[in-house]
Design a protein around this motif. Sequence first.
Motif, PDB file in Angstrom:
ATOM      1  N   ILE A  88       0.844  -1.359  -0.010  1.00  0.00           N
ATOM      2  CA  ILE A  88      -0.035   0.004   0.017  1.00  0.00           C
ATOM      3  C   ILE A  88       0.924   1.139  -0.067  1.00  0.00           C
ATOM      4  N   LYS A  89       0.230   2.257  -0.257  1.00  0.00           N
ATOM      5  CA  LYS A  89       0.840   3.553  -0.191  1.00  0.00           C
ATOM      6  C   LYS A  89       0.953   4.046   1.636  1.00  0.00           C
ATOM      7  N   PHE A  90       2.108   4.635   2.037  1.00  0.00           N
ATOM      8  CA  PHE A  90       2.011   4.968   3.276  1.00  0.00           C
ATOM      9  C   PHE A  90       1.692   6.480   3.614  1.00  0.00           C
ATOM     10  N   ILE A 116       5.899   2.219  -3.004  1.00  0.00           N
ATOM     11  CA  ILE A 116       5.893   3.361  -3.472  1.00  0.00           C
ATOM     12  C   ILE A 116       5.886   3.381  -5.274  1.00  0.00           C
ATOM     13  N   SER A 117       5.303   4.537  -5.549  1.00  0.00           N
ATOM     14  CA  SER A 117       5.194   4.161  -7.094  1.00  0.00           C
ATOM     15  C   SER A 117       5.954   3.400  -8.036  1.00  0.00           C
ATOM     16  N   ALA A 118       7.326   3.858  -7.753  1.00  0.00           N
ATOM     17  CA  ALA A 118       8.235   3.186  -8.933  1.00  0.00           C
ATOM     18  C   ALA A 118       8.670   1.765  -8.611  1.00  0.00           C
ATOM     19  N   ASN A 119       8.008   1.307  -7.515  1.00  0.00           N
ATOM     20  CA  ASN A 119       8.648  -0.275  -7.129  1.00  0.00           C
ATOM     21  C   ASN A 119       7.625  -0.945  -7.035  1.00  0.00           C
ATOM     22  N   ARG A 120       6.475  -0.714  -7.758  1.00  0.00           N
ATOM     23  CA  ARG A 120       5.142  -1.534  -7.599  1.00  0.00           C
ATOM     24  C   ARG A 120       5.388  -2.662  -8.362  1.00  0.00           C
ATOM     25  N   GLU A 121       5.725  -2.726  -9.854  1.00  0.00           N
ATOM     26  CA  GLU A 121       6.079  -3.742 -10.691  1.00  0.00           C
ATOM     27  C   GLU A 121       7.179  -4.586 -10.233  1.00  0.00           C
ATOM     28  N   ALA A 145      -2.470   0.348  -4.226  1.00  0.00           N
ATOM     29  CA  ALA A 145      -1.809   1.607  -3.878  1.00  0.00           C
ATOM     30  C   ALA A 145      -2.141   2.581  -5.286  1.00  0.00           C
ATOM     31  N   THR A 146      -3.231   2.999  -5.162  1.00  0.00           N
ATOM     32  CA  THR A 146      -3.596   4.013  -6.207  1.00  0.00           C
ATOM     33  C   THR A 146      -3.160   3.601  -7.595  1.00  0.00           C
ATOM     34  N   TYR A 147      -3.134   2.140  -8.060  1.00  0.00           N
ATOM     35  CA  TYR A 147      -2.321   1.724  -8.979  1.00  0.00           C
ATOM     36  C   TYR A 147      -3.010   1.700 -10.255  1.00  0.00           C
ATOM     37  N   SER A 148      -2.780   2.469 -11.108  1.00  0.00           N
ATOM     38  CA  SER A 148      -3.707   2.577 -12.228  1.00  0.00           C
ATOM     39  C   SER A 148      -3.260   1.407 -13.273  1.00  0.00           C
ATOM     40  N   ILE A 149      -4.467   0.698 -13.838  1.00  0.00           N
ATOM     41  CA  ILE A 149      -4.140  -0.165 -14.528  1.00  0.00           C
ATOM     42  C   ILE A 149      -3.889   0.492 -16.208  1.00  0.00           C
ATOM     43  N   GLU A 204       0.930  -0.900 -20.397  1.00  0.00           N
ATOM     44  CA  GLU A 204       2.753  -1.181 -20.242  1.00  0.00           C
ATOM     45  C   GLU A 204       2.775  -1.936 -18.911  1.00  0.00           C
ATOM     46  N   ARG A 205       2.260  -1.519 -18.000  1.00  0.00           N
ATOM     47  CA  ARG A 205       2.247  -2.268 -16.485  1.00  0.00           C
ATOM     48  C   ARG A 205       1.584  -3.746 -16.709  1.00  0.00           C
ATOM     49  N   ASP A 206       0.535  -3.798 -17.523  1.00  0.00           N
ATOM     50  CA  ASP A 206      -0.078  -5.171 -17.662  1.00  0.00           C
ATOM     51  C   ASP A 206       0.795  -6.174 -18.540  1.00  0.00           C
ATOM     52  N   GLY A 264       7.681   7.122 -11.434  1.00  0.00           N
ATOM     53  CA  GLY A 264       7.098   5.787 -11.712  1.00  0.00           C
ATOM     54  C   GLY A 264       5.535   5.976 -11.744  1.00  0.00           C
ATOM     55  N   SER A 265       4.978   7.069 -11.537  1.00  0.00           N
ATOM     56  CA  SER A 265       3.470   7.383 -11.466  1.00  0.00           C
ATOM     57  C   SER A 265       3.216   7.640 -13.075  1.00  0.00           C
ATOM     58  N   THR A 266       1.777   7.193 -13.571  1.00  0.00           N
ATOM     59  CA  THR A 266       1.243   7.717 -14.507  1.00  0.00           C
ATOM     60  C   THR A 266       1.269   9.085 -14.734  1.00  0.00           C
ATOM     61  N   SER A 267       1.234  10.014 -13.614  1.00  0.00           N
ATOM     62  CA  SER A 267       1.070  11.197 -13.585  1.00  0.00           C
ATOM     63  C   SER A 267       2.180  12.038 -13.961  1.00  0.00           C
ATOM     64  N   ALA A 268       3.558  11.820 -13.553  1.00  0.00           N
ATOM     65  CA  ALA A 268       4.710  12.212 -14.164  1.00  0.00           C
ATOM     66  C   ALA A 268       4.785  11.861 -15.567  1.00  0.00           C
ATOM     67  N   GLY A 295       7.991   9.937  -3.298  1.00  0.00           N
ATOM     68  CA  GLY A 295       6.472   9.832  -2.860  1.00  0.00           C
ATOM     69  C   GLY A 295       5.784  11.343  -2.902  1.00  0.00           C
ATOM     70  N   TYR A 296       4.478  11.025  -2.436  1.00  0.00           N
ATOM     71  CA  TYR A 296       3.642  12.276  -2.400  1.00  0.00           C
ATOM     72  C   TYR A 296       3.800  13.170  -1.029  1.00  0.00           C
ATOM     73  N   SER A 297       4.215  12.857   0.073  1.00  0.00           N
ATOM     74  CA  SER A 297       4.675  13.525   1.060  1.00  0.00           C
ATOM     75  C   SER A 297       5.717  14.699   0.690  1.00  0.00           C
ATOM     76  N   THR A 322       1.155  17.430  -9.178  1.00  0.00           N
ATOM     77  CA  THR A 322       0.096  16.610 -10.139  1.00  0.00           C
ATOM     78  C   THR A 322      -0.084  15.101  -9.957  1.00  0.00           C
ATOM     79  N   THR A 323      -1.178  14.733  -9.444  1.00  0.00           N
ATOM     80  CA  THR A 323      -1.491  13.272  -9.430  1.00  0.00           C
ATOM     81  C   THR A 323      -2.883  13.342  -9.588  1.00  0.00           C
ATOM     82  N   ASP A 324      -3.298  11.994  -9.012  1.00  0.00           N
ATOM     83  CA  ASP A 324      -4.580  11.832  -9.070  1.00  0.00           C
ATOM     84  C   ASP A 324      -5.705  12.724  -8.155  1.00  0.00           C
ATOM     85  N   ASP A 325      -6.908  13.107  -8.496  1.00  0.00           N
ATOM     86  CA  ASP A 325      -7.662  14.031  -7.721  1.00  0.00           C
ATOM     87  C   ASP A 325      -7.788  13.628  -6.407  1.00  0.00           C
TER      88      ASP A 325
HETATM   89  N1  GLU Z   1      -2.679   6.178 -10.096  1.00  0.00           N
HETATM   90  C1  GLU Z   1      -1.377   6.557 -10.641  1.00  0.00           C
HETATM   91  C2  GLU Z   1      -0.341   5.851 -10.991  1.00  0.00           C
HETATM   92  O1  GLU Z   1      -0.557   4.595 -10.628  1.00  0.00           O
HETATM   93  C3  GLU Z   1      -0.818   7.919  -9.722  1.00  0.00           C
HETATM   94  C4  GLU Z   1      -0.776   7.496  -8.288  1.00  0.00           C
HETATM   95  C5  GLU Z   1       0.200   6.859  -7.918  1.00  0.00           C
HETATM   96  O2  GLU Z   1       1.472   7.172  -8.121  1.00  0.00           O
HETATM   97  O3  GLU Z   1       0.049   5.933  -7.148  1.00  0.00           O
HETATM   98  O4  GLU Z   1       0.593   5.793 -11.121  1.00  0.00           O
END
Ligand code: GLU
Length: 277
Positions: A39-41, A82-87, A100-104, A107-109, A150-154, A174-176, A191-194
């Motif tokens: 998860i995200k912390f 954290i976003s960059a480590n999920r895969e 973890a707010t993990y967008s499908i 590429e990740r798929d 590692g986020s879709t936002s960046a 991270g977001y903090s 910038t990231t998800d609303d």
């Molecule tokens: N949902 C987007 C993503 O998976 C941005 C939020 C995040 O970094 O977790 O990359």
Amino acid sequence: MRTTRHTLMACAAVSALFLAGCSSDESTTQDSDSLTIGIKFDQPGLGFKDGETYTGFDVDVAKYVADKLGYTEDQIEFVEAISANRETMLEGDQVDMIFATYSITEERDQVVDFAGPYFVAGQDLLVRADDMDITGPESLSGKNLCSVSGSTSAQRVKDTYDTGSEINLVEQPGYSECLSLLTGGQVDAVTTDDIILAGLAAEEGSGAMKVVGNPFSEERYGVGIPEGSDQCTAINEALTEMFDDGSWQEAIDAATDGTGFVPNADLNPPTLVECAA
Ligand code: GLU
């Protein structure tokens, strides 16, 4: 689950060395009694660690799904993803699942599997409350913008909005960290998800920050599982129950309470995608 795989691997290694197998008793004592969930912390309302307590919508969905899969809360171990480590964490079997707010994304798929989606958010911008200039991604020229590696936002900023390098994109782990830069005045926007930004703004308090409210993507949050996992269907069944029995609504209400954020009702709760064969 993770422990089982590791236990079996450890046993295999030990047997190879000493020509002695692990007894089935040993396997069961250490066995499949835990579920490691990433998860995200640092995302208040979504995935947040406060001492030994984990809160947020992702945590609630994870606990609901784990329960349906036969795990009690004590059997869940939450770890930071954290976003960059999920895969990498899924590929290396360091986690069984990621909420973890993990967008499908396509590429990740390619490298992991997804159950869900269980929420649809949209990319947006967080700015200081008195900022009247930044109204959307097109108004970021010459601005300092923070997002997470590692986020879709960046990635979307780099691919779509910063093609002429007129935006100074600062990437953080991270977001903090992004929030601190915005509070400290080193960046003009995050910038990231609303839904994530709304939680950060509420946490910051005193109306110092505002979400612009002009979403420019659809982020479908999936449950990340290792590629080839047989858990997708069971997770989707659990998510369907969560949508149907009111628990999903309760969790999203709790997550957004006091933030002023209203999820897009046309997109939520989302339609589940069929699991890969
Ligand atoms: N949902 C987007 C993503 O998976 C941005 C939020 C995040 O970094 O977790 O990359």
